[in-house]
Design a protein around this motif. Structure first.
Motif, mmCIF file in Angstrom:
data_model
loop_
_atom_site.group_PDB
_atom_site.id
_atom_site.type_symbol
_atom_site.label_atom_id
_atom_site.label_comp_id
_atom_site.label_asym_id
_atom_site.label_seq_id
_atom_site.Cartn_x
_atom_site.Cartn_y
_atom_site.Cartn_z
ATOM 1 N N GLY B 143 34.307 47.030 33.798
ATOM 2 C CA GLY B 143 34.503 46.303 32.529
ATOM 3 C C GLY B 143 34.699 44.968 32.853
ATOM 4 N N PRO B 144 35.085 44.213 31.729
ATOM 5 C CA PRO B 144 34.979 42.823 32.055
ATOM 6 C C PRO B 144 36.071 42.418 33.202
ATOM 7 C CG PRO B 144 35.102 43.177 29.766
ATOM 8 C CD PRO B 144 35.075 44.372 30.522
ATOM 9 N N GLU B 146 36.898 44.248 35.831
ATOM 10 C CA GLU B 146 36.430 44.303 37.300
ATOM 11 C C GLU B 146 35.131 43.255 37.501
ATOM 12 O OE1 GLU B 146 36.948 46.492 34.902
ATOM 13 O OE2 GLU B 146 38.205 47.969 35.928
ATOM 14 N N TYR B 147 34.357 42.967 36.448
ATOM 15 C CA TYR B 147 33.330 42.153 36.663
ATOM 16 C C TYR B 147 33.919 40.676 37.135
ATOM 17 C CZ TYR B 147 29.640 44.241 33.648
ATOM 18 O OH TYR B 147 28.727 45.216 33.532
ATOM 19 N N PHE B 148 35.074 40.225 36.553
ATOM 20 C CA PHE B 148 35.494 38.920 36.929
ATOM 21 C C PHE B 148 36.142 39.090 38.514
ATOM 22 C CE2 PHE B 148 39.456 36.304 37.860
ATOM 23 C CZ PHE B 148 38.865 35.093 37.617
ATOM 24 N N ALA B 149 36.634 40.158 38.693
ATOM 25 C CA ALA B 149 37.318 40.243 40.155
ATOM 26 C C ALA B 149 36.037 40.394 40.985
ATOM 27 C CB ALA B 149 37.878 41.797 40.419
ATOM 28 N N VAL B 150 34.790 40.904 40.823
ATOM 29 C CA VAL B 150 33.887 40.770 41.785
ATOM 30 C C VAL B 150 33.319 39.700 42.041
ATOM 31 C CG1 VAL B 150 31.367 41.448 41.828
ATOM 32 C CG2 VAL B 150 32.953 43.009 41.211
ATOM 33 N N TYR B 151 33.333 38.556 40.730
ATOM 34 C CA TYR B 151 32.771 37.158 41.107
ATOM 35 C C TYR B 151 33.970 36.443 41.948
ATOM 36 C CZ TYR B 151 29.511 37.961 37.638
ATOM 37 O OH TYR B 151 28.378 38.318 36.985
ATOM 38 N N LEU B 152 35.099 36.800 41.660
ATOM 39 C CA LEU B 152 36.290 36.235 42.326
ATOM 40 C C LEU B 152 36.173 36.598 43.900
ATOM 41 C CD1 LEU B 152 39.039 34.698 42.064
ATOM 42 C CD2 LEU B 152 39.990 36.886 41.818
ATOM 43 N N LEU B 153 35.867 37.891 44.306
ATOM 44 C CA LEU B 153 35.592 38.318 45.462
ATOM 45 C C LEU B 153 34.384 37.548 46.264
ATOM 46 C CD1 LEU B 153 36.547 40.176 47.726
ATOM 47 C CD2 LEU B 153 34.738 41.752 46.976
ATOM 48 N N MET B 455 40.759 38.766 28.979
ATOM 49 C CA MET B 455 42.007 38.382 28.455
ATOM 50 C C MET B 455 42.172 38.660 27.013
ATOM 51 S SD MET B 455 43.639 37.182 30.542
ATOM 52 C CE MET B 455 43.229 37.852 32.055
ATOM 53 N N ILE B 456 41.125 38.823 26.514
ATOM 54 C CA ILE B 456 40.819 39.090 25.039
ATOM 55 C C ILE B 456 41.425 40.565 24.887
ATOM 56 C CG2 ILE B 456 39.273 39.546 22.975
ATOM 57 C CD1 ILE B 456 37.728 37.221 23.576
ATOM 58 N N MET B 457 40.937 41.532 25.827
ATOM 59 C CA MET B 457 41.229 42.693 25.722
ATOM 60 C C MET B 457 42.552 43.135 25.933
ATOM 61 S SD MET B 457 37.466 44.115 27.114
ATOM 62 C CE MET B 457 37.837 45.850 27.449
ATOM 63 N N SER B 458 43.348 42.265 26.899
ATOM 64 C CA SER B 458 44.593 42.546 27.452
ATOM 65 C C SER B 458 45.516 41.859 26.565
ATOM 66 C CB SER B 458 44.782 42.197 28.825
ATOM 67 O OG SER B 458 44.923 40.935 28.914
ATOM 68 N N GLN B 459 45.155 41.100 25.654
ATOM 69 C CA GLN B 459 46.014 40.227 24.720
ATOM 70 C C GLN B 459 46.641 38.970 25.660
ATOM 71 O OE1 GLN B 459 47.309 42.094 21.568
ATOM 72 N NE2 GLN B 459 45.387 43.058 21.784
ATOM 73 N N GLY B 460 45.812 38.452 26.464
ATOM 74 C CA GLY B 460 46.354 37.277 27.234
ATOM 75 C C GLY B 460 46.929 37.572 28.350
ATOM 76 N N SER B 461 46.862 38.730 28.939
ATOM 77 C CA SER B 461 47.756 39.112 29.963
ATOM 78 C C SER B 461 47.067 39.154 31.249
ATOM 79 C CB SER B 461 48.624 40.305 29.874
ATOM 80 O OG SER B 461 49.073 40.851 31.084
ATOM 81 N N ILE B 462 47.461 38.293 32.390
ATOM 82 C CA ILE B 462 46.773 38.314 33.537
ATOM 83 C C ILE B 462 46.858 39.472 34.371
ATOM 84 C CG2 ILE B 462 48.386 37.189 34.925
ATOM 85 C CD1 ILE B 462 45.274 35.475 35.051
ATOM 86 N N THR B 463 47.848 40.369 34.139
ATOM 87 C CA THR B 463 47.989 41.608 34.731
ATOM 88 C C THR B 463 46.967 42.589 34.655
ATOM 89 O OG1 THR B 463 49.243 42.572 32.880
ATOM 90 C CG2 THR B 463 50.496 41.701 34.638
ATOM 91 N N LEU B 465 44.198 42.232 35.798
ATOM 92 C CA LEU B 465 43.419 42.326 37.231
ATOM 93 C C LEU B 465 44.050 43.183 38.171
ATOM 94 C CD1 LEU B 465 42.556 38.276 37.323
ATOM 95 C CD2 LEU B 465 41.135 40.374 36.683
ATOM 96 N N TRP B 466 45.209 43.886 37.591
ATOM 97 C CA TRP B 466 45.884 44.733 38.691
ATOM 98 C C TRP B 466 46.073 46.027 37.720
ATOM 99 C CZ3 TRP B 466 46.080 39.709 39.701
ATOM 100 C CH2 TRP B 466 45.728 39.309 41.024
ATOM 101 N N SER B 467 45.374 46.186 36.823
ATOM 102 C CA SER B 467 45.549 47.148 35.862
ATOM 103 C C SER B 467 45.260 48.581 36.316
ATOM 104 C CB SER B 467 45.230 47.016 34.483
ATOM 105 O OG SER B 467 43.501 46.971 34.483
ATOM 106 N N ASN B 468 44.077 48.820 37.232
ATOM 107 C CA ASN B 468 43.854 50.244 38.020
ATOM 108 C C ASN B 468 43.564 49.925 39.407
ATOM 109 O OD1 ASN B 468 41.044 49.520 38.168
ATOM 110 N ND2 ASN B 468 40.850 49.712 35.955
ATOM 111 N N ALA B 469 43.172 51.045 40.108
ATOM 112 C CA ALA B 469 43.236 50.922 41.455
ATOM 113 C C ALA B 469 42.000 49.954 41.825
ATOM 114 C CB ALA B 469 43.075 52.137 41.994
#
Lengths: 159, 505, 336
Positions: B143-144, B146-153, B455-463, B465-469
């Protein structure tokens, strides 16, 4: 002709201006972090601030550089060579905006080969005609990607 | 094994005389568009699309994919010989390929590039062959966030504040991300940083920037230094080619790492360009010869090339199975599938197994054909290099300017290329690193989108990015990679201090 | 067909469709003399791109125009790039713009340098349908189930779609208003991406066109619950083992009182073109929708051909602008 310090400061000025533009542009939008996360202006605004601050820091560093600041990054000789390349390039792009890429390319190649390369007219003109001709076949015929055309092509019924 | 049976049937479909002819045609055309800066694989594939309307889908996809492979191969040629990347994904190949060519090792560099690219491509196809089912369900997990994490990596594994001024690296990164924000914001729909200037609606094209910074910037440097052409010796010496092929297995670690990075970035939607940067960055960090990178190190050519091609081939699977376009080229091919009456989706593997496996089989053959053909084009370029610089130089300039036009068909972009040419010269002179700017432009746009979507999906919460394994692992790995240079530097300095202590006592 | 009878047919078409434009059309017939450019207001591979290339294919195959055609993609800024480009080609009927309703909706929600009135409408060739999709194994069997869940969900259910403030988001806000629910709208880069995100369970629903999700439906990843249409779609072949498009009920019968929502496939000419040139292209497009290539495209993408031109086209735009203005106003999207 151009010292390192001068070039460093010029670069900082450009970065500073780009940063300021980014801040100004971002302020047309929300720059905060709302309930649905960062808004449209959030990143441009912060990137702008980073650019402005860092450009000032680099300028300060450059001013404290010591002896290296007087180091010549561009001698008069080199500058002349660069301008000799750069001015025809600007003219090329300028002419292309009006007359299209094909004619501009031909004029540019003929001029540069003759004056800078001191090739005989024969070679210069041959290259100047061959490159646009090959481009025509490649782009217009094979790839059907139209290149920029001007009034001459329209007059010839080619555009 | 079911997949292997299917693959054999695929070979039976792909290996007809007509199909091999189509492969050769596609690869040759691809090499041509790949070599020309500005014009790239998407153009080549778009151009062929109308021709495929009357073909059967298997022949059509073989033609289009072969064009893609050809373009990927062709892009590296100009990167190495002229420091002008012919394709976005071959930018990272210039870092070491061009220095090698300048040292008169052009044949070697080209051989390394083509052979390792071929290797990466084949490994990519093997993975899709064996793991198609697993890969598909894995790709769906993205999802978004995970996409972001891939770019970050990808970003964190390339960016290192090792050499040079960290401040200048920051400027380079910020400029890249800044340029990427120009144009329509695809989350809010607002026009950003366009200042009501129509030519900025398109945004600042990364391709035009590359043409300016590399192509025209390089010309300015060459002329300023008053040197004759530096790229020179590209004569294809059979002995150098053979020697390079023989030395290739020595770099098996780099090739495997590069392919792994590429396959990862092809299946997740990171894309070939980001893959090549990531692979280069990782190779530089992990290689014993890391310090030599940027000065003509073969590993610096092999790493981005394997990743680029394995990403290109691996991305075909999510495209077919899920309709995810891993690259601009894949997006055009998806349009083609629609026109041929095929619907990308899991059922495509069941209902049109002939199409899917015919295509996969053709990827094996197509890439081998590609390596052979592209090696055969090298003498052609060698001939070009023996033309005096006062003729070939101006022609390269016109190729750059025409290339800048073909990106979007906008007169404004020609000026942009010239301006970025000056910028490229100044950045080299002042030691501003160019690569971070390019990488930031490549991933900036998508990364910002993915971040804001999550962020839209998590209501603005940065967590989130650690929401699943899955996403947590990628994010953590990214941050570790970002921190690792600092940590290594710190450990080294601690050790040095300890040694000093020990020596005193 | 000879050229003479061809132009006569064009004239006849002009007379039939554009009574008001008769004098101008009679002044001189027009036909292309230079290569034609189809300006596509989406990226390569997008819905509008496939539309334009299908028309190009049909025209080339049946020799409907005397010169060659190239297609250029100018999709940046939700298509603004293409419109601004065409606006600059004042009076050049060798350029045809391919679009959706973004021609008139984009200037309402985005600060762009063109207005819908700048362009000369040619024809609407077809309409693409919208459906409400959920994940295949979603507990919501019907639209009513889904709405009930949406009403009680906290945080709100996530609705995905393509570009912001475009058709998908407009439809989402229509649903919100009509059914009194609240969604979190997540904009993606296109329907394809929204479809994959739904299949992966990252969002709860989307409003894709049939062709955008048919692969996912057949592969048991996603499933349509209703169609935004007055009546169910025409009976056709089965899509899955047991169901076809015609088995999907209308949304209004399922408790979402939206009678109809669809997206037109439109064509326009640049500003300053003449009625004669318009008549020429209307006639070409009318022939296009008769070709087997076009019919094949319509079937495959589950759209419906409704050839609309002249006053009917203008009327469609006027009505749509009016209705959309109200929604955009309420959502605070209006910029003009």
């Amino acid at each position: 002709m151009l010292t390192r310090l001068q070039l460093e400061l010029a670069a900082c000025a450009v970065v500073f201006v780009l940063g300021s533009l980014s801040i100004l542009g971002a302020l047309e939008h929300e720059v905060g972090w709302a309930a649905d996360g960062p808004q449209a202006g959030y990143f441009p605004f912060r990137l702008g601030i980073i650019l402005v601050v860092v450009s000032l820091a680099i300028a300060a560093q450059a001013l404290m550089m010591g002896e290296r600041r007087r180091q010549l990054v561009l001698s008069r000789e080199s500058a002349r060579r660069m301008l000799g390349f750069f001015l025809p390039l600007v003219a090329y792009v300028g002419i292309a905006q009006v007359l299209g890429l094909y004619i501009a390319t031909a004029l540019y190649l003929a001029f540069v080969l003759r004056t800078m390369g001191s090739h005989p007219w024969r070679t210069s003109i041959a290259v100047a005609l061959a490159v646009p001709a090959v481009s025509w076949v490649l782009f217009e015929v094979w790839f059907t990607v139209p290149l920029l055309k001007g009034p001459v092509e329209v007059w010839l019924g080619l555009a | 094994m079911g997949n292997l049976d299917a693959l054999l049937q695929g070979f039976a479909i792909a290996l007809t005389f007509e199909h091999i002819l189509l492969m050769i045609l596609g690869v040759l055309l691809g090499i041509l568009v790949g070599v020309l800066p500005g014009l790239g694989a998407p153009n080549g594939v778009t151009l062929l699309l109308p021709i495929t309307f009357s073909m059967d889908p298997v022949s059509a996809i073989i033609l289009l994919t072969s064009t893609y492979w050809g373009a990927l191969f062709g892009g590296s040629t100009t990167s190495i010989l002229f420091n002008i990347p012919g394709e976005p994904s071959s930018v990272a190949t210039t870092f070491d390929g061009y220095p090698m060519a300048r040292d008169g090792r052009a044949s070697e560099a080209l051989t390394f590039a083509f052979m390792s690219a071929g290797f990466g491509a084949l490994l990519g196809v093997v993975v899709i062959t064996l793991l198609s089912g697993f890969v598909t369900s894995f790709a769906l997990k993205f999802g978004p966030a995970e996409y972001f994490a891939v770019y970050l990596l990808a970003f964190c594994s390339f960016i290192a504040f090792g050499s040079g001024s960290p401040l200048k690296t920051i400027v380079s990164i910020a400029l890249g991300f800044g340029f990427a924000t120009v144009g329509m914001d695809s989350v809010s729909g607002a026009m950003r940083l366009t200042f009501d200037f129509n030519d900025l609606i398109r945004g600042i094209s990364f391709l035009v920037v590359v043409i300016g910074l590399f192509g025209i910037g390089e010309m300015l440097l060459t002329l300023e230094e008053g040197l004759e052409f530096k790229g020179a010796d590209a004569r294809l010496r059979p002995r150098a080619v053979l020697a390079a092929i023989r030395r290739l297995p020595r770099y098996w670690v780099t090739m495997l790492r590069g392919s792994a990075v590429g396959i990862w970035m092809g299946i997740t939607p990171g894309g070939p360009t980001a893959a090549s940067f990531m692979s280069y960055g990782l190779a530089k960090r992990m290689s014993k010869r890391g310090a030599h990178f940027g000065k003509g190190e073969p590993e610096g050519v092999i790493a981005p090339e394997t990743a680029d091609h394995s990403a290109g081939t691996a991305a075909m699977l999510p495209m077919l199975a899920l309709g995810i376009p891993g690259s601009a080229t894949a997006a055009v091919m998806l349009g083609g599938l629609m026109i041929w009456g095929l619907n990308p989706g899991p059922m495509l593997f069941v209902e049109r197994a002939d199409f899917v496996w015919g295509m996969i089989a053709s990827m094996y053959v197509g890439n081998v054909v590609g390596v052979i053909l592209v090696l055969a084009t090298v003498p052609l370029f060698a001939a070009m290099l023996s033309v005096p610089f006062t003729i070939i130089g101006p022609i390269i300039v016109t190729v750059c300017i025409v290339g800048a036009w073909t990106v979007a068909g906008a007169p404004f972009d020609l000026w942009l290329a010239v301006v970025f040419g000056i910028a490229g010269w100044a950045m080299k002179k002042l030691e501003y690193p160019i690569a971070p700017l390019i990488l930031a432009m490549v991933i900036g746009d998508r990364a910002e989108d993915a971040f804001r979507q999550s962020m839209i999906m998590s209501q603005g919460s940065i967590t989130v990015l650690w929401s699943n394994a899955l996403v947590g692992t990628i994010s953590t790995l990214a941050l570790l990679l970002l921190a690792s240079p600092f940590v290594t530097a710190w450990i080294t300095s601690m050790r040095a201090r300890k040694a000093l202590h020990a020596a005193r006592e | 067909m000879s050229r003479r009878s061809f132009t006569r047919a064009a004239l006849a078409a002009a007379v039939l469709t554009l009574p008001g434009a008769l004098p101008a059309a009679a002044q001189g017939e027009w036909r292309p003399t230079r290569p034609i450019e189809f300006v596509v207001t989406s990226g390569a591979g997008g819905g509008t791109d496939v539309f334009a290339r299908t028309v190009q294919g049909a025209i080339t195959k049946h020799n409907l125009v005397p010169t060659s055609i190239i297609v250029t993609n100018k999709g940046a800024g939700s298509g603004a790039e293409g419109f601004v480009y065409a606006r600059g080609a004042q009076g050049d009927a060798h350029k045809v713009v391919f679009a959706t309703n973004n021609t008139w909706l984009l200037p309402m929600v985005s600060r762009v340098a063109f207005k819908a009135e700048d362009f000369r409408p040619v024809a609407i060739l077809a309409f693409d349908e919208f459906m409400l999709w959920v994940k295949y194994d979603s507990p919501h069997r019907t639209a009513a189930d889904f709405l009930a869940a949406a009403r009680s969900a906290n945080p709100p259910l996530k609705m995905g779609g393509s570009q912001p403030k475009d058709t998908d988001q407009t439809l989402t806000s229509l649903i919100q208003r009509a059914a009194n629910v609240r969604f979190t709208y997540v904009p993606f880069r296109g329907g394809g991406e929204a479809g994959t995100q739904l299949a992966g369970g990252h969002i709860d629903a989307n409003t894709n066109n049939p062709s955008e999700s048919i692969g996912g439906w057949r592969g048991s990843q996603v499933r349509p619950v209703c169609v935004f249409r007055r009546e169910p779609m025409a009976r056709g072949e089965l899509v899955t083992q047991t169901q076809g498009w015609h088995d999907i009920p209308t949304c209004s019968s399922q408790g979402i009182p939206i009678e109809e929502f669809s997206m037109p496939r439109t064509t326009f000419l640049p500003p300053g073109t003449t009625p004669a040139q318009q008549a020429y292209w209307v006639d070409v497009m009318r022939r296009v929708v008769e070709t087997p290539e076009w019919k094949d495209y319509i079937t495959r993408t589950s759209q419906s051909t409704r050839f609309t031109t002249g006053d009917a086209f203008s009327e469609h735009i006027r009505k749509d602008v009016e209705a959309s203005r109200e929604i955009f106003q309420a959502e605070g999207w209006l910029v003009n």
